[in-house]
Design a protein around this motif. Sequence first.
Motif, PDB file in Angstrom:
ATOM      1  N   ASP A   1     -15.229 -17.076 -20.588  1.00  0.00           N
ATOM      2  CA  ASP A   1     -14.806 -17.899 -21.718  1.00  0.00           C
ATOM      3  C   ASP A   1     -13.544 -17.290 -22.281  1.00  0.00           C
ATOM      4  O   ASP A   1     -12.939 -16.410 -21.641  1.00  0.00           O
ATOM      5  N   ALA A   2     -13.127 -17.730 -23.454  1.00  0.00           N
ATOM      6  CA  ALA A   2     -11.876 -17.231 -24.021  1.00  0.00           C
ATOM      7  C   ALA A   2     -11.925 -15.736 -24.309  1.00  0.00           C
ATOM      8  O   ALA A   2     -10.877 -15.081 -24.416  1.00  0.00           O
ATOM      9  N   ASP A   3     -13.131 -15.166 -24.412  1.00  0.00           N
ATOM     10  CA  ASP A   3     -13.261 -13.735 -24.673  1.00  0.00           C
ATOM     11  C   ASP A   3     -13.192 -12.891 -23.411  1.00  0.00           C
ATOM     12  O   ASP A   3     -13.109 -11.669 -23.495  1.00  0.00           O
ATOM     13  N   GLY A   4     -13.280 -13.532 -22.232  1.00  0.00           N
ATOM     14  CA  GLY A   4     -13.131 -12.767 -21.004  1.00  0.00           C
ATOM     15  C   GLY A   4     -14.169 -13.066 -19.947  1.00  0.00           C
ATOM     16  O   GLY A   4     -14.893 -14.063 -20.002  1.00  0.00           O
TER      17      GLY A   4
ATOM     18  N   THR B   1     -17.515 -11.947 -17.605  1.00  0.00           N
ATOM     19  CA  THR B   1     -18.740 -11.181 -17.836  1.00  0.00           C
ATOM     20  C   THR B   1     -19.686 -11.254 -16.643  1.00  0.00           C
ATOM     21  O   THR B   1     -19.573 -12.126 -15.780  1.00  0.00           O
TER      22      THR B   1
ATOM     23  N   TRP C   1     -17.650 -21.640 -16.963  1.00  0.00           N
ATOM     24  CA  TRP C   1     -17.067 -21.558 -18.303  1.00  0.00           C
ATOM     25  C   TRP C   1     -18.164 -21.728 -19.359  1.00  0.00           C
ATOM     26  O   TRP C   1     -18.964 -22.650 -19.308  1.00  0.00           O
TER      27      TRP C   1
ATOM     28  N   THR D   1     -22.267 -16.570 -20.504  1.00  0.00           N
ATOM     29  CA  THR D   1     -21.969 -15.207 -20.951  1.00  0.00           C
ATOM     30  C   THR D   1     -22.975 -14.224 -20.396  1.00  0.00           C
ATOM     31  O   THR D   1     -24.181 -14.410 -20.536  1.00  0.00           O
TER      32      THR D   1
ATOM     33  N   ARG E   1     -18.996  -7.057 -20.248  1.00  0.00           N
ATOM     34  CA  ARG E   1     -17.654  -7.606 -20.060  1.00  0.00           C
ATOM     35  C   ARG E   1     -16.953  -6.860 -18.932  1.00  0.00           C
ATOM     36  O   ARG E   1     -16.989  -5.633 -18.854  1.00  0.00           O
TER      37      ARG E   1
ATOM     38  N   THR F   1     -10.629  -8.947 -19.975  1.00  0.00           N
ATOM     39  CA  THR F   1     -10.151 -10.099 -20.732  1.00  0.00           C
ATOM     40  C   THR F   1      -9.294 -10.957 -19.808  1.00  0.00           C
ATOM     41  O   THR F   1      -8.815 -10.497 -18.766  1.00  0.00           O
TER      42      THR F   1
ATOM     43  N   ASP G   1      -6.324 -12.042 -20.147  1.00  0.00           N
ATOM     44  CA  ASP G   1      -4.919 -11.646 -20.015  1.00  0.00           C
ATOM     45  C   ASP G   1      -4.730 -10.472 -19.053  1.00  0.00           C
ATOM     46  O   ASP G   1      -3.595 -10.083 -18.755  1.00  0.00           O
TER      47      ASP G   1
ATOM     48  N   ALA H   1      -8.155 -23.208 -24.026  1.00  0.00           N
ATOM     49  CA  ALA H   1      -8.630 -21.918 -24.538  1.00  0.00           C
ATOM     50  C   ALA H   1      -8.254 -20.782 -23.594  1.00  0.00           C
ATOM     51  O   ALA H   1      -7.867 -19.696 -24.031  1.00  0.00           O
TER      52      ALA H   1
ATOM     53  N   THR I   1      -4.941 -17.471 -24.059  1.00  0.00           N
ATOM     54  CA  THR I   1      -5.053 -16.015 -23.916  1.00  0.00           C
ATOM     55  C   THR I   1      -3.900 -15.445 -23.093  1.00  0.00           C
ATOM     56  O   THR I   1      -3.760 -14.230 -22.981  1.00  0.00           O
TER      57      THR I   1
END
Length: 283
Positions: free
Chosen positions: A185-188, A190, A219, A222, A226, A229, A231, A249, A253
């Motif tokens: 997701d947008a947080d990375g 997992t 997508w 979770t 992690r 990320t 990026d 989303a 990033t």
Amino acid sequence: MATQRQEHILGVVRAHGAARVADLVEALDVSDMTVRRDIAELARAGLVRRVHGGAVAPDAGGRPTDEPGFEAKRAWAQAEKRAIAQAALATVEPGQAIALSAGTTTHLLAELLAATPTLRPLTVVTNSVGAADVLHHAAPGTDRLEVILTGGVRTPSDALVGPVADAALARLRVDRTYLGVHGLDADGLTTPNLAEAATNRALLACAAATTVVADHSKWGVTGLARIATLDEIDLLLTDDALTDDARTAAEATGARVQLVPLPRDVPRDPASHQPAPPTGDRP
């Protein structure tokens, strides 16, 4: 009527594990907002779980420690995974050293590499016993397709992980890593397995570039640990059923996203990460 629409949606989710809004709009001949309201009603009743672009079975990808086995995951989103693997194959060049993580989409990529002699010479580093086996049998006794298996402790998803795998990868350098993930997701990115997350980070660290291969149903799922990320990767290679919201989303990033279209004559597989709940008699 609303009850009939909701029964149809529930039937699709139970049959396939998931239902996409776009498909439901076409099947029911109603608006996008009508379908979303119906899904919201079913979610309030605990019959489905809302996700980006649709609904899944209420227990789909629910616990961050759930780790499905390789054979179970292999049956989900087959057309999407195959298309993504084909797109990834097009980025491999003869003479390269590449790395493949464990996973069902990377396993498909290994099969394609094995069947493409024009890409040799090629060196493939992997922590997947299955991928290594496929590649080894493609060119036995030749150094034009060199396979390096990391070693390590085997997980339910058929990955070799842990300090042995991490140490092996720390001594290597490859042109590109192709990484499969449990969820993103947008947080990375997992995975449910702590040791696998560390080994996947080692796969990223040994590569000049990283491509994540993940079908659209990943997508919003979770895992406990992690990996990285968005990026930190160079390319997210996914199928064109990824929702606009999810793509926006991801790109926010800084990640580059490439959507792989499915051929028109290939039926889409709406399945999520978990098998659909049984539809027989239940308490």
